[in-house]
Design an enzyme around this catalytic site. Structure first.
Site, PDB file in Angstrom:
ATOM      1  N   GLU A   1      23.070  24.745  22.972  1.00 44.88           N
ATOM      2  CA  GLU A   1      21.868  25.571  23.184  1.00 44.88           C
ATOM      3  C   GLU A   1      20.744  24.692  23.737  1.00 44.88           C
ATOM      4  O   GLU A   1      20.299  23.750  23.071  1.00 44.88           O
ATOM      5  CB  GLU A   1      21.450  26.242  21.866  1.00 44.88           C
ATOM      6  CG  GLU A   1      20.342  27.248  22.091  1.00 44.88           C
ATOM      7  CD  GLU A   1      20.068  28.127  20.871  1.00 44.88           C
ATOM      8  OE1 GLU A   1      21.008  28.457  20.128  1.00 44.88           O
ATOM      9  OE2 GLU A   1      18.897  28.484  20.682  1.00 44.88           O
TER      10      GLU A   1
ATOM     11  N   LYS B   1      19.408  31.414  11.222  1.00 49.54           N
ATOM     12  CA  LYS B   1      20.184  30.960  12.395  1.00 49.54           C
ATOM     13  C   LYS B   1      19.455  29.791  13.064  1.00 49.54           C
ATOM     14  O   LYS B   1      20.062  28.793  13.455  1.00 49.54           O
ATOM     15  CB  LYS B   1      20.380  32.127  13.366  1.00 49.54           C
ATOM     16  CG  LYS B   1      21.290  31.825  14.538  1.00 49.54           C
ATOM     17  CD  LYS B   1      20.567  31.245  15.723  1.00 49.54           C
ATOM     18  CE  LYS B   1      21.503  31.041  16.905  1.00 49.54           C
ATOM     19  NZ  LYS B   1      20.867  30.295  17.999  1.00 49.54           N
TER      20      LYS B   1
ATOM     21  N   ASP C   1      32.052  19.892   8.570  1.00 52.50           N
ATOM     22  CA  ASP C   1      32.549  21.252   8.766  1.00 52.50           C
ATOM     23  C   ASP C   1      31.370  22.224   8.893  1.00 52.50           C
ATOM     24  O   ASP C   1      30.719  22.563   7.902  1.00 52.50           O
ATOM     25  CB  ASP C   1      33.434  21.587   7.551  1.00 52.50           C
ATOM     26  CG  ASP C   1      34.082  22.950   7.635  1.00 52.50           C
ATOM     27  OD1 ASP C   1      33.569  23.816   8.367  1.00 52.50           O
ATOM     28  OD2 ASP C   1      35.095  23.152   6.941  1.00 52.50           O
TER      29      ASP C   1
ATOM     30  N   HIS D   1      12.197  28.547  25.995  1.00 53.45           N
ATOM     31  CA  HIS D   1      13.638  28.785  26.154  1.00 53.45           C
ATOM     32  C   HIS D   1      13.999  28.853  27.628  1.00 53.45           C
ATOM     33  O   HIS D   1      14.998  28.295  28.051  1.00 53.45           O
ATOM     34  CB  HIS D   1      14.020  30.116  25.497  1.00 53.45           C
ATOM     35  CG  HIS D   1      14.546  29.935  24.123  1.00 53.45           C
ATOM     36  ND1 HIS D   1      15.589  30.645  23.617  1.00 53.45           N
ATOM     37  CD2 HIS D   1      14.161  29.102  23.147  1.00 53.45           C
ATOM     38  CE1 HIS D   1      15.825  30.263  22.384  1.00 53.45           C
ATOM     39  NE2 HIS D   1      14.961  29.331  22.074  1.00 53.45           N
TER      40      HIS D   1
END
Ligand code: MEV
Length: 418
Positions: free
Chosen positions: A71, A245, A261, A360
């Site tokens: 991202e 998130k 993990d 972004h």
């Protein structure tokens, strides 16, 4: 007899794919012997960008933090948040002293009280079985710490084994010990359902606290907005999910870089976030009483390790740990939770200020440039050209790239009339 797919070599598997010759060549070029041993049906390595968070201060210690993410805005945002927190001395963390991972033996159609009595009567055997199953963890100072019995709806019972896995995340250690325990519980064999580690990790919880001067944020208005936005994460599942998130954007990037993990940490975190029956954000931000500082806190479980699993097998995980200064598990957890807090701060600040899209899209422009085939030396000029564009999509990027190339070829044409 024809070989089964899993019996083929990586090259043979690639040759069976219906993809172009160039794609096959590219796949074969990115193979490594090491990784080919890690998973079934391996064909090639899959590359992701590794970036750095330059200076994260955790418990008065500075870290350079490796982050693996696809991202575009994540690393930039983490640096931004860490810089703001660093101006006030960085992040401080607090954690439980002894961390355990839980493994479950699950039984159906059995009275929990019977199992609880059995555990009390056979505690020595249970301890011996654990020691026999995994003597190496005892040599390293870990092992079985506690056994408890939980009654679940519908005559279901879980026998929970709390195991100290020392520096390892410990999934294999726990599962090995559980397998060893099965024979002890032989009298209940006909009602035994499964033996498995639990990723719910309430014993691995860590908290990060940090503060930012309101002046460094750009004033009272934005600080108040950040606090107001944070409150939504406490009451609204839609907002809380997005905020979490964002927190895991940073945490998962470091988890992945260090060979840990990512699914285990996010499953544990989201379960923790819903621990009281209402899913909420893992963090909270509020203004200090005198209104000069924004105070942030993030609490979550972090079942990670510095040895074992894929960590030892992946050279890039070793490299990432070396960049971090080869931390022990406690320090790695501290870094992870601090990255989460920094990432969260940057996201809330952007949302409360110019909005998330501006930043972004600036970062997205690079991804778009690569997507339309820009060469590395064309990415910079193309991103600059896209900053002027009214719309940002692949058609615009393609057109701008063509214009750029035309312009370049005219400029480099020695016969071009001046
Ligand atoms: C984007 O990947 C993450 C954010 O949506 C997080 C948030 O909204 O808090 C920006």
């Amino acid at each position: 007899m024809a070989k089964k797919f899993y019996q083929l070599s990586p090259d043979e598997r690639i040759d069976r794919l219906t993809v172009s010759k160039d794609t096959k060549t590219a796949l074969k070029r990115h193979q490594s012997r090491q990784n080919s041993q890690l998973i079934e049906n391996y064909i090639s390595d899959y590359n992701l960008p590794l970036g750095l968070l330059g200076n994260l201060i955790v418990d008065s210690q500075g870290y350079t933090v490796p982050m693996v993410t696809e991202e575009p805005s994540v690393v930039a945002a983490a640096n931004n948040g860490a810089r703001l927190l660093g101006l006030q001395g960085g992040v401080t963390t607090t954690s439980q002293e002894s961390l355990t991972t839980v493994g479950q033996l699950l039984f159906a159609g059995v009275n929990a009280d019977d199992l609880a009595d059995f555990v009390v009567q056979h505690r020595d055997e249970i301890d011996d079985a654990a020691r026999r199953a995994k003597s190496s963890i005892y040599r390293r100072g870990g092992g079985l710490v506690d056994v408890t019995v939980r009654s679940l709806p519908g005559q279901r019972t879980s026998v929970d084994f709390a195991i100290d896995t020392q520096a390892a995340m410990g999934a294999n250690i726990v599962n090995t010990i559980l397998e060893g325990e099965r024979s002890v519980f032989d009298p209940f064999a006909d009602r035994f359902v499964a033996a498995i580690l639990s990723n719910y990790s309430p014993h691995q919880v860590i908290t990060a606290q940090g503060k930012v001067a309101v002046a460094d944020l750009g004033g009272q208005d934005i600080a108040r907005k950040i606090a107001a936005l944070s409150d939504f994460g406490g009451v609204d599942i839609y907002r809380a999910t997005t905020e979490n998130k964002g927190i895991y954007n940073g945490i998962a990037a470091v988890t992945l870089a260090t060979g840990n993990d990512t699914r285990a940490i996010s499953a544990a975190g989201h379960a923790w976030a819903a621990g009281d029956g209402q899913y909420h954000s893992l963090s909270h931000w509020q203004l200090s009483e005198d209104g000069t500082q924004l105070l942030g806190e993030l609490t979550l479980p972090l079942p990670v390790g510095t040895v074992g699993g894929a960590i030892g097998a992946l050279p890039s995980a070793q490299t990432a740990l070396e960049i971090l200064g080869n931390p022990d598990g406690r320090h790695l957890r501290g870094v992870l939770v601090a990255v989460g807090l920094a990432q969260n701060l940057a996201a809330l600040k952007a949302l409360s200020g110019e909005g998330i899209q501006a930043g972004h899209m600036r970062m997205q422009a690079r991804a778009l440039a690569l997507q339309v085939g820009a060469q590395p030396d064309e990415v910079g000029p193309l991103v600059a050209a896209l900053a002027e564009a009214e719309q940002l999509d692949s058609a615009v990027a393609q057109q701008k790239l063509e214009e750029l190339r035309q312009h370049e070829s005219q400029n480099s044409n020695p016969f071009r009339p001046s």
